[in-house]
Design an enzyme around this catalytic site. Structure first.
Site, short mmCIF file in Angstrom:
data_model
loop_
_atom_site.label_atom_id
_atom_site.label_comp_id
_atom_site.label_asym_id
_atom_site.label_seq_id
_atom_site.Cartn_x
_atom_site.Cartn_y
_atom_site.Cartn_z
N LYS A 99 43.91 42.35 47.22
CA LYS A 99 44.42 40.99 47.32
C LYS A 99 44.36 40.36 45.93
CE LYS A 99 42.95 36.74 47.75
NZ LYS A 99 44.10 36.02 47.16
N GLY A 127 42.88 32.88 49.91
CA GLY A 127 41.49 33.33 50.00
C GLY A 127 40.90 33.06 51.37
N CYS A 155 35.66 34.78 31.63
CA CYS A 155 34.31 34.65 32.17
C CYS A 155 33.23 34.97 31.14
CB CYS A 155 34.14 35.53 33.41
SG CYS A 155 34.59 37.25 33.16
#
Length: 474
Positions: free
Chosen positions: A170, A203, A279
């Site tokens: 996904k 989600g 990140c």
């Protein structure tokens, strides 16, 4: 226009059982560039079943067969270089130079590295009277973010294929089209039907569905801490293994013998690269008190060398935020920095002059930031740097380790003893000294609330395996 209102299941595009679609927006132009299907639970069930059916045969292939498959994938990936660059620029707003050298290249590196490593990977081990066999874990659910559409998907997919696991992917709804290109790569490379399945959607439906699905054995997720917590809660219901690569608030520790210009440019590049949507970005520059004024002046001197602008322009270093929501989040954090009485060195709220269309933020640097300030503690995911001063190295290490995160850390300086002490003392999963290049065979992941598990190289392959001990074989 990119329109993919179907899902790729068991080797073919299939219609969704639902009728809802999701628009995909080019963040540089604010224009719709396509749409995807908003998948349903029934769509996910079909994909999981296809992966489940394909698993027995794929898991029994030899490591040489899987290595050859990964090599073919890498070859087909390279053939589509221009397409990957075009798609990532359009859906993410990533500048062409960064997309070519980083976004595209990192995805390729993971497939090449996995192909090389799996050939020498030991899937069995003899130990005293025990025989240890490492089996593919089963069906893996992969949930990937928008900030590195090929890198984040490729590291998971390469490791899964190397291990012999089948997958359901996904991708993010903001950047789904790079995953469609990966599907074309896999099809051309001869990935067997059902080994790779692609389901688009939200989600709340597909992400939650993957982490709670009884026929998915392992979930590998990259994204926010809040979603990671929800995935763990869902997976706990049937004791499902999870790997989480979450947020970061990485420090750049500038030692007192560092070259000031080099240190300043290092710091700027961290917030300017990928628009700070990284990140591992070093968003806290820890600078000796005695160096502070020179460091700030160097920031002012060099900030113009990292222009914000049109992703198609080769001179552009920084593009837009991925979405309007992300732009608003970054603006809110910049205002929080102002409200905390930190000193604004450059940037600030609003869009850069001449870039009224598109989700562009100004490269923003604060100094006189206290270690406990919100902008020094929370992940902003935008082009915002906090400069914090320290008096001695022990204080710097304490400040560096003083967040809930531990994904990455950076050290800039010259003295070998100080470099070594600092690097070994930082509680983070990856420490980079003086901008050394990444090693794609080494593990990637974080301490504390930056996640659990590791990706990249043989450590990444291990995540998709379960060791089995057999005692007493004749």
């Amino acid at each position: 226009m990119y329109n993919y209102i179907q899902h790729y299941i068991n080797g073919q595009w299939v219609d969704s059982t639902g009728n809802e679609t999701i628009d995909v927006i080019n963040p540089a132009t604010e224009e719709k560039i396509g749409e995807i299907s908003s998948g349903t639970k029934e769509d996910l069930d079909k994909a999981v079943q296809a992966a489940r059916d394909a698993f027995p045969a794929f898991s029994q292939t030899t490591k040489e067969e899987r290595a050859d498959l990964l090599d073919r994938i890498a070859d087909e990936y390279e053939k589509r270089k221009d397409q990957f660059i075009e798609v990532i620029m359009a859906e993410l707003g990533s500048p062409v130079t960064f997309t070519t050298n980083v976004q595209y290249q990192m995805g390729l590196n993971h497939f090449r590295t996995a192909a090389k490593l799996v050939r020498d990977f030991d899937f069995t081990e003899n130990r005293e009277n025990s025989f240890i066999q490492k089996d593919a874990i089963g069906v893996a659910g992969l949930i990937t973010p928008w900030n590195f559409p090929t890198n984040q998907a490729s590291t998971k997919l390469a490791s899964a294929f190397a291990a012999g696991s089948t997958v359901v992917l996904k991708p993010s709804t903001e950047t789904p089209f790079a995953a469609v290109l990966l599907k074309e790569v896999f099809e051309a490379a001869g990935v067997p039907k059902g080994v790779f399945n692609l389901v688009n959607g939200t989600g709340s439906t597909i992400g939650n569905g993957i982490s709670s699905h009884p026929d998915i054995d392992f979930v590998s997720f990259t994204g926010s801490g809040g979603v990671g917590t929800k995935i763990m809660e869902n997976a706990a219901q049937d004791i499902k293994k999870v790997s989480l690569e979450l947020g970061g608030k990485s420090p750049i520790v500038v030692l007192d013998d560092a070259d000031v210009d080099y240190a300043a440019k290092t710091a700027i590049s961290h917030i300017a690269g990928n628009t700070g949507q990284v990140c591992t970005a070093g968003t806290r520059a820890l600078v000796p008190e005695s160096m502070h004024d020179d460091f700030i002046q160097a920031i002012k001197n060099h900030i113009s060398e990292y222009p914000v602008g049109d992703p198609k322009d080769e001179s552009t270093f920084t593009g837009p935020q991925v979405s309007e929501d992300q732009w608003k989040t970054v603006q809110d954090y910049i205002q929080k920095g102002i409200d905390s009485n930190a000193t604004l060195v450059t940037g600030g709220t609003g869009k850069p002059e001449g870039l009224e269309t598109g989700y562009y933020s100004k490269l923003t640097v604060f100094t006189n930031v206290k270690p406990e300030d919100t902008i020094a503690q929370e992940e902003i995911f935008g082009p915002v740097l906090s400069v914090i001063t320290y008096n001695d190295l022990d204080e710097a290490i304490e400040i560096a380790n003083g967040t809930i995160y531990g994904l990455a850390g950076y050290v800039v300086g010259n003295d070998p003893e100080a470099l070594t002490k600092t690097a070994k003392s930082l509680r983070s999963g990856r420490i980079v000294v003086n901008n050394e290049q990444a090693d794609f065979t080494a593990p990637f992941g974080g301490f504390d609330q930056s996640g659990i598990g590791r990706e990249w190289g043989d450590y990444g392959i291990e995540e998709f395996l379960e060791p089995k001990t057999i005692v007493g074989l004749p």
